[in-house]
Design an enzyme around this catalytic site. Structure first.
Site, PDB file in Angstrom:
ATOM      1  N   ASP A   1       0.836  -1.198   0.000  1.00 44.42           N
ATOM      2  CA  ASP A   1       0.000   0.000   0.000  1.00 44.42           C
ATOM      3  C   ASP A   1       0.874   1.252   0.000  1.00 44.42           C
ATOM      4  OD1 ASP A   1      -2.799   0.982   0.338  1.00 44.42           O
ATOM      5  OD2 ASP A   1      -1.970   1.873   2.159  1.00 44.42           O
TER       6      ASP A   1
ATOM      7  N   GLU B   1       1.917  -0.479  -4.995  1.00 47.42           N
ATOM      8  CA  GLU B   1       0.963   0.553  -5.393  1.00 47.42           C
ATOM      9  C   GLU B   1       1.767   1.830  -5.589  1.00 47.42           C
ATOM     10  OE1 GLU B   1      -3.052   2.946  -4.023  1.00 47.42           O
ATOM     11  OE2 GLU B   1      -1.526   2.461  -2.552  1.00 47.42           O
TER      12      GLU B   1
HETATM   13  C1  NOJ Z   1      -4.422   2.894  -1.024  1.00 51.41           C
HETATM   14  C2  NOJ Z   1      -5.558   1.938  -0.829  1.00 51.41           C
HETATM   15  O1  NOJ Z   1      -5.811   1.262  -2.039  1.00 51.41           O
HETATM   16  C3  NOJ Z   1      -6.728   2.778  -0.361  1.00 51.41           C
HETATM   17  O2  NOJ Z   1      -7.924   2.050  -0.357  1.00 51.41           O
HETATM   18  C4  NOJ Z   1      -6.406   3.349   0.998  1.00 51.41           C
HETATM   19  O3  NOJ Z   1      -7.431   4.228   1.394  1.00 51.41           O
HETATM   20  C5  NOJ Z   1      -5.087   4.136   0.963  1.00 51.41           C
HETATM   21  N1  NOJ Z   1      -4.059   3.471   0.249  1.00 51.41           N
HETATM   22  C6  NOJ Z   1      -4.587   4.382   2.362  1.00 51.41           C
HETATM   23  O4  NOJ Z   1      -4.139   3.188   2.934  1.00 51.41           O
END
Ligand code: NOJ
Length: 533
Positions: free
Chosen positions: A202, A256
């Site tokens: 993440d 990500e």
């Molecule tokens: C990216 C995640 O995909 C999202 O759903 C989340 O709110 C944020 N990161 C914070 O963790």
């Protein structure tokens, strides 16, 4: 299932709250997921990525983790997770879990200890606590803004402020601290020992901050934001890669990474760092042949020097569902467009989403399918305000409706909500539209024209077609509004993004088409897979 499986895998994203409810409380869980493993096997995916399942107060649907080494009771127990892993593996399905290293929950014991400790204490050093500015420290330490709206700092009763790039319930870890690093290493090993096949990271580019915490507004344009893409982050991933490489299961990482600079992006995919990163330029591109061709070319050019496979992603739990996005006047993904509802022609969007499925499933690299994409679910744009659960709704002062519209529980069977997601009579955590009867997995299963049948067939063909599992692509001559490419010796994909039907190149057999041909021609918003020899 062997030898660098992650270079060509089809990976299905599970959003656990919304996949299947096995306990009857209206929220998806591990029991529900285990009941539906047969569906995932039939779909033909190689691996699952699960959004967070850890102990969490759910301020951001599990992306606020209070215990990284246990399962939230909403979803089940650690024993349920272990049973699920064993069952998935027995079916030949690998499992990637989410790791959330940028921030934890404000209920994490270490953050609670930091709150209880005094300013300047060792407990506070695990996070970013700072005195405020202004005469009495009443102003945040700098001008950084939270991704969910408002300042990225919250003040605690003794006057100090702490940093949170997301909600106040998600304090950012201080990755300069060796104990933070050591604890995440423990967490990685904990799950690797339980057999997970990888981690989705993440906010992978945000862990390391510029320690001077400079005001963003003062920095020259073009310099990376001081909370993003700092060079020190690569050292962390090199350490993590060595841990994954030492696991017997060939565990992988997918980052990500919302970076816009392709060269900076590629740095994360160097051979001793992450295996893959999500392709957000592809997810953000308009339904436009020129734009998509450019994204494909740039993607392949970005990945080639580091030898990493590309990923192809149409949507996830943070963005508008594809059927709706492609049915709008503006077919791009932008965060602005996700703030509120926009008119969409769902028949057109569905036609394009079918064609886009054949596009993404035949490009070189790994492909991600977000749960419900295979059912052609639209974004639910009219959820009543009182059910909106995404922190973006509250944090934006009710100007941003947030991401709940793509998180509505899946419809499995039957004629009315809860459509087999939960036992009859149970209210699901977000309400399903009453008219989803034709979109259930059950209704689509035997229908040769359904989105589900298209995905099942395409995934089966993808596995059977050696040309799709290795090598790059060669563009074929075509109209500017058409994407036509060959893979290997005898596979061709043609996608018509124009308005007029187009001739197909010479072929031996049509393997699959996203819609009917018209007098042998490929109509608008339709894709076809051909065997040419
Ligand atoms: C990216 C995640 O995909 C999202 O759903 C989340 O709110 C944020 N990161 C914070 O963790």
């Amino acid at each position: 299932m062997s030898g660098q499986w992650w270079r060509h895998a089809a990976i299905y994203q599970i959003y656990p709250r919304s996949f299947a409810d096995g306990t009857g409380d209206g929220i998806g869980d591990l029991a529900g997921l285990r009941n539906r493993l047969g569906y995932l096997k039939d779909l033909g995916i190689d691996a699952l990525w699960l959004s967070p399942w850890y102990t969490s107060p759910m301020a951001d649907a599990g992306y606020d983790v209070a215990d990284y080494r246990d399962i939230d009771p909403l979803f089940g127990t650690l024993a349920d997770a272990e049973a699920f892993l064993a069952e998935a593996h027995a079916l030949g399905i690998r499992v990637i879990v989410d790791i959330v290293p940028n921030h934890c929950s404000d209920q994490h014991p270490w953050f609670q200890a930091a709150l209880a400790a005094r300013p300047g204490s060792p407990e506070r050093e695990l996070f970013w606590f700072r005195p405020g500015r202004g005469e009495h420290g009443e102003l945040p330490p700098n001008d950084w803004q939270s991704n969910f709206g408002g300042p990225a700092w919250t003040r605690v009763p003794d006057g100090e402020w702490y940093l949170h790039l997301f909600a106040p319930e998600q304090p950012d870890w201080n990755w300069n601290h060796p104990e933070v690093r050591a604890d995440f290493t423990r967490t990685l090993r904990f799950w690797l020992d339980r057999g997970v096949d990888g981690f989705r990271i993440d906010v992978a580019e945000a862990l390391v901050k510029d320690p001077a915490l400079p005001d963003f507004a003062d920095l020259p344009i073009g310099v990376p934001a001081p909370w993003l893409d700092q060079d020190g982050v690569h050292e962390i991933y090199r350490e993590w890669r060595a841990i994954a490489d030492s696991s017997p299961q060939e565990a992988i990482f997918v980052g990500e990474l919302w970076l816009t600079d392709p060269e900076r992006f590629a740095r994360y995919l160097r051979p001793d760092e992450l295996h893959t990163g999500f392709n957000f330029p592809f997810l953000s591109a308009a339904w436009d042949a020129g734009e998509l061709r450019t994204v494909v070319d740039q993607t392949l050019a970005t990945h080639a020097p580091v030898g990493a496979p590309a990923t192809w992603v149409l949507s996830n739990h943070d963005v508008t569902r594809v059927v709706t996005r492609y049915g709008r006047a503006d077919t791009r993904h932008t965060w602005d467009l996700t703030r509120e509802a926009h008119a969409a022609d769902l028949a057109l969007g569905t036609k394009r989403a079918r064609a886009a499925a054949l596009l993404s499933l035949s490009l070189p690299g790994t492909v991600y399918v977000y749960q419900g994409e295979e059912l052609g679910l639209p974004e639910v744009q009219d959820l009543p305000e009182e059910v909106l659960a995404d922190p973006r709704w509250e944090r934006s002062g009710h100007t941003d409706r947030g991401r709940d519209g793509c998180r509505v529980p899946l419809p499995w069977s039957g004629d009315a909500p809860p459509f087999g997601f939960s036992p009859a009579g149970v209210r699901t955590w977000l309400p399903q539209p009453a008219d989803w009867k034709a979109l259930t997995a059950e209704a689509q299963s035997g229908d040769p024209g359904s989105m589900l049948t298209l995905y099942r067939t395409a995934l089966r063909l993808r596995h059977q077609t050696a040309d799709l599992l290795a090598g790059g692509l060669r563009w074929l001559p075509s109209d500017p509004e058409v994407l036509a490419y060959a893979r290997g010796d005898s596979f061709v994909c043609v996608v018509n993004l124009g308005v007029e039907p187009v001739e197909l190149p010479e072929y031996a057999e049509i393997l699959l088409a996203s819609g009917d041909l018209v007098a042998g021609k490929l109509p608008a918003d339709t894709a076809v897979w051909l065997r040419t020899a």
